[in-house]
Design an enzyme around this catalytic site. Structure first.
Site, PDB file in Angstrom:
ATOM      1  N   ASP A 108      -3.435   6.749   5.283  1.00 51.97           N
ATOM      2  CA  ASP A 108      -2.253   5.224   5.734  1.00 51.97           C
ATOM      3  C   ASP A 108      -2.948   4.341   6.536  1.00 51.97           C
ATOM      4  OD1 ASP A 108       0.262   4.804   6.595  1.00 51.97           O
ATOM      5  OD2 ASP A 108      -0.201   5.344   8.147  1.00 51.97           O
ATOM      6  N   GLU A 119      -1.039   5.046  17.660  1.00 50.17           N
ATOM      7  CA  GLU A 119      -0.161   4.549  17.909  1.00 50.17           C
ATOM      8  C   GLU A 119       0.802   5.657  18.671  1.00 50.17           C
ATOM      9  OE1 GLU A 119       2.070   3.404  14.058  1.00 50.17           O
ATOM     10  OE2 GLU A 119       0.587   4.245  13.337  1.00 50.17           O
ATOM     11  N   LYS A 156      -1.778 -10.501  10.577  1.00 47.99           N
ATOM     12  CA  LYS A 156      -1.796 -10.275  11.888  1.00 47.99           C
ATOM     13  C   LYS A 156      -2.770 -12.455  13.106  1.00 47.99           C
ATOM     14  CE  LYS A 156      -1.654  -6.063  12.750  1.00 47.99           C
ATOM     15  NZ  LYS A 156       0.451  -5.892  13.497  1.00 47.99           N
ATOM     16  N   HIS A 176      -6.135  -0.455   7.153  1.00 46.46           N
ATOM     17  CA  HIS A 176      -6.000  -1.507   7.848  1.00 46.46           C
ATOM     18  C   HIS A 176      -7.757  -1.955   9.204  1.00 46.46           C
ATOM     19  CE1 HIS A 176      -1.986  -1.862   6.752  1.00 46.46           C
ATOM     20  NE2 HIS A 176      -2.028  -0.802   7.825  1.00 46.46           N
ATOM     21  N   HIS A 198      -0.734  -5.993   5.878  1.00 47.14           N
ATOM     22  CA  HIS A 198      -0.556  -6.463   7.384  1.00 47.14           C
ATOM     23  C   HIS A 198      -0.998  -6.983   8.100  1.00 47.14           C
ATOM     24  CE1 HIS A 198       0.657  -2.319   9.203  1.00 47.14           C
ATOM     25  NE2 HIS A 198       1.008  -3.653  10.044  1.00 47.14           N
ATOM     26  N   LYS A 224       0.731  -1.129  -0.054  1.00 45.30           N
ATOM     27  CA  LYS A 224      -0.046  -0.243  -0.250  1.00 45.30           C
ATOM     28  C   LYS A 224       0.947   1.963   0.064  1.00 45.30           C
ATOM     29  CE  LYS A 224      -0.818   1.760   4.309  1.00 45.30           C
ATOM     30  NZ  LYS A 224      -0.530   1.799   5.435  1.00 45.30           N
TER      31      LYS A 224
HETATM   32  C1  BG6 Z   1       1.288   1.036   8.291  1.00 41.23           C
HETATM   33  C2  BG6 Z   1       1.659   2.383   8.512  1.00 41.23           C
HETATM   34  O1  BG6 Z   1       0.941   0.173   7.446  1.00 41.23           O
HETATM   35  O2  BG6 Z   1       0.485   1.228   9.078  1.00 41.23           O
HETATM   36  C3  BG6 Z   1       2.270   2.558   9.295  1.00 41.23           C
HETATM   37  O3  BG6 Z   1       1.987   2.850   6.852  1.00 41.23           O
HETATM   38  C4  BG6 Z   1       1.532   2.438  10.682  1.00 41.23           C
HETATM   39  O4  BG6 Z   1       2.399   4.661   9.482  1.00 41.23           O
HETATM   40  C5  BG6 Z   1       1.772   1.153  10.923  1.00 41.23           C
HETATM   41  O5  BG6 Z   1       2.752   2.583  11.694  1.00 41.23           O
HETATM   42  C6  BG6 Z   1       0.852   0.485  12.143  1.00 41.23           C
HETATM   43  O6  BG6 Z   1       1.543  -1.097  12.158  1.00 41.23           O
HETATM   44  P1  BG6 Z   1       1.188  -1.503  13.156  1.00 41.23           P
HETATM   45  O7  BG6 Z   1       0.770  -3.188  12.714  1.00 41.23           O
HETATM   46  O8  BG6 Z   1       2.490  -1.880  13.822  1.00 41.23           O
HETATM   47  O9  BG6 Z   1       0.001  -1.807  14.005  1.00 41.23           O
END
Ligand code: BG6
Length: 509
Positions: A243, A224, A190, A248, A186, A156
């Site tokens: 993003d 985050e 998980k 997600h 991704h 992405k």
């Molecule tokens: C990514 C984003 O796809 O996912 C990031 O580009 C983000 O900005 C990340 O920090 C978060 O992934 P996870 O698995 O750490 O929650």
């Protein structure tokens, strides 16, 4: 998955970049050490920066050393790295693809393997189309069913909005068949996300409650603690909606809200996720501020040494890019009609946590003293990360002679299931699935498009309407206070602790 993959060559475009050394190579290494790779395979790094095979291997070797967890992995390291090669080329130059093609033929000849090629696009997205077209010029996308396969994984962001996503898709689907295109998200890799499916569809007790009759509202949070870090170049042109939400959070929503598929296979699973996104009640440009709140982190007033978003390296000092989004959504179908879903994501928040909270309706009336009333009493929390697990909250009798009620929780932690074993990283599962030819946990073109279509009015409204506010929130807080207006009828946002069982006494942010 027990069958071993067939021999293959994986070509990583953008191999000198961060994603390759931080995620891809470590994931491939773990798969190899766990005996999930065939005897013969090649990983070919491709990018413009010059490396010899040896110097690229050295770089990967050093990088992998810090990921080793046991003697088995230590033992595997050298043999794994000996399968890595490097080819320096300017991926924008279509003429060098014939050299790449010869290089690949050289490998297949030497190893005596079928030309199964997996192309991984880990480059900046503006290079995707050109790479695809150049691969096609050399017929590198052409597969022979039953003899050899060709697949491509795309990172992405898959487009910037509905029209660029469609344009990009036109290029991809004009060259590759949909079954060859693996759009990676991704979150779907998980363990804890896949487990939502098993939790929902392998138990009879939740399904009767999983609908508008018993569920009052649902929150999906992925926040985050860190800010934008060194990703200014990408992030300032993207923002939180593109993003995190478009991909997600939409996938999480799909999995949480989907109907049980008739069979657990890639088509039926992805059909059901797709239907959820298609059923989202459209938000018009005019209504955006009623349903969506955006924010940007600012330096806290009592601590100027902490940088706000606009003070970060590489960020435009007048940037109006959102680092926080909260949304209220409705899924217009029989199961969910009238149930609000609240989704929230942000950077520079108090902690890093992703979870789904399901709030059940309260009892019809209050029977006991100190009984919990309202919508906080019966919650099911599905924690995706960290401290992975599931918690159910309910009321019980306080010990003693009265009928006072105390809120308690029943919790399950993933640690107990995995018996201390490391949960595989998302990229491990996803890469293996692609090598094995299983696209189930990848995003399908129609779902990507439906998600962009739903979000497009939001992007347009932010772009076109200067009065649409961007609220500041101090670093380390839960986002702009204005998000409260999305919550009505006694509902509130859950601000989660890092610890899943968030007993206030030991809530460690
Ligand atoms: C990514 C984003 O796809 O996912 C990031 O580009 C983000 O900005 C990340 O920090 C978060 O992934 P996870 O698995 O750490 O929650």
């Amino acid at each position: 998955m027990n069958n071993l993959a067939s021999p293959f060559i994986m070509v990583i475009f953008g191999a000198s970049g961060d994603l390759t050394s931080r995620k891809l190579i470590p994931a491939l290494f773990k798969l190899y050490c766990n005996g999930l790779f065939p005897e013969k395979f090649v990983i070919l790094g491709v990018s413009r920066t010059y490396f010899s095979d040896e110097s690229f291997r050295d770089k990967m070797h050093k990088n992998l050393e810090s990921t080793i967890i046991d003697s088995k992995e230590k033992y595997c390291l050298s043999s794994f790295v000996s399968n890595i090669f490097y080819f320096a080329m300017d991926t924008r130059d279509e003429h060098v693809y014939s050299l790449l093609s010869s290089k690949l033929e050289e490998f297949t000849g030497k190893l005596e393997i079928a030309p199964n090629y997996l192309f991984y696009l880990a480059t900046p997205p503006n290079m995707y189309s050109e790479i695809c077209k150049s691969l096609a010029k050399e017929s590198l996308q052409k597969e022979k069913p039953g003899k050899y396969w060709r697949r491509i994984i795309v990172e992405k962001p898959y487009g910037k909005d509905i029209s660029s996503a469609k344009d990009l898709d036109k290029v991809f689907t004009g060259i590759f068949k949909e079954s060859q295109i693996y759009r990676i998200d991704h979150y779907l890799g998980k363990e804890t996300v896949q487990n939502i499916l098993v939790f929902r569809f392998s138990n009879g007790i939740f399904e009767p409650l999983w609908n508008r009759n018993y569920i009052n509202y649902v929150e999906i949070t992925a926040v985050e603690k860190l800010g934008v870090l060194d990703r200014a170049g990408y992030y300032d042109g993207a923002g939180a909606l593109r993003d995190m939400v478009q991909n997600h959070l939409m996938q999480l929503l799909g999995i949480m809200a989907m109907e049980p598929p008739a069979k657990f296979n890639e088509q039926m699973f992805r059909d059901e996720v797709h239907k959820v996104i298609e059923s989202l009640r459209p938000i018009t440009e005019e209504d955006v501020s009623q349903y969506v709140v955006r924010g940007q982190y600012v330096s806290p007033s009592d601590n100027n040494t902490v940088k706000g978003y606009r003070d970060e390296n590489g960020i435009n000092p007048d940037s109006r890019t959102e680092t926080f989004v909260a949304m209220k959504l409705f899924i217009d179908n029989w199961r969910w009609s009238g149930v609000p879903f609240f989704i929230r994501t942000g950077k520079a928040m108090p902690t890093k946590v992703s979870e789904i909270v399901i709030h059940f309706n309260s009892t019809p009336y209050e029977l006991f003293e100190k009984q919990c009333t309202g919508l906080y009493c019966n919650k099911l929390i599905i924690r995706i990360l960290p401290d992975e697990g599931i918690v159910l909250e309910f009321g019980l009798k306080e010990p003693g002679s009265s009928f006072e009620v105390r809120q308690v929780s029943m919790d399950f932690k993933y640690d107990s299931l995995s018996e201390g074993k490391r949960l595989p990283e998302a990229y491990e599962r996803l890469l293996l699935d692609c090598i094995m030819g299983d696209p189930m946990l990848y995003s399908r073109t129609d779902t990507v498009e439906a998600s962009w279509k739903f979000l497009d009015p939001v992007l347009k409204s932010w772009e076109n309407d200067e009065n649409n506010p961007l609220y500041g929130y101090p670093v380390g807080t839960w986002g702009p206070i204005e998000q409260e207006k999305l919550m009505t009828d006694g509902r509130t946002w859950t601000n989660p602790c890092k610890n899943l069982t968030n007993n206030k006494d030991y809530c460690l942010l």
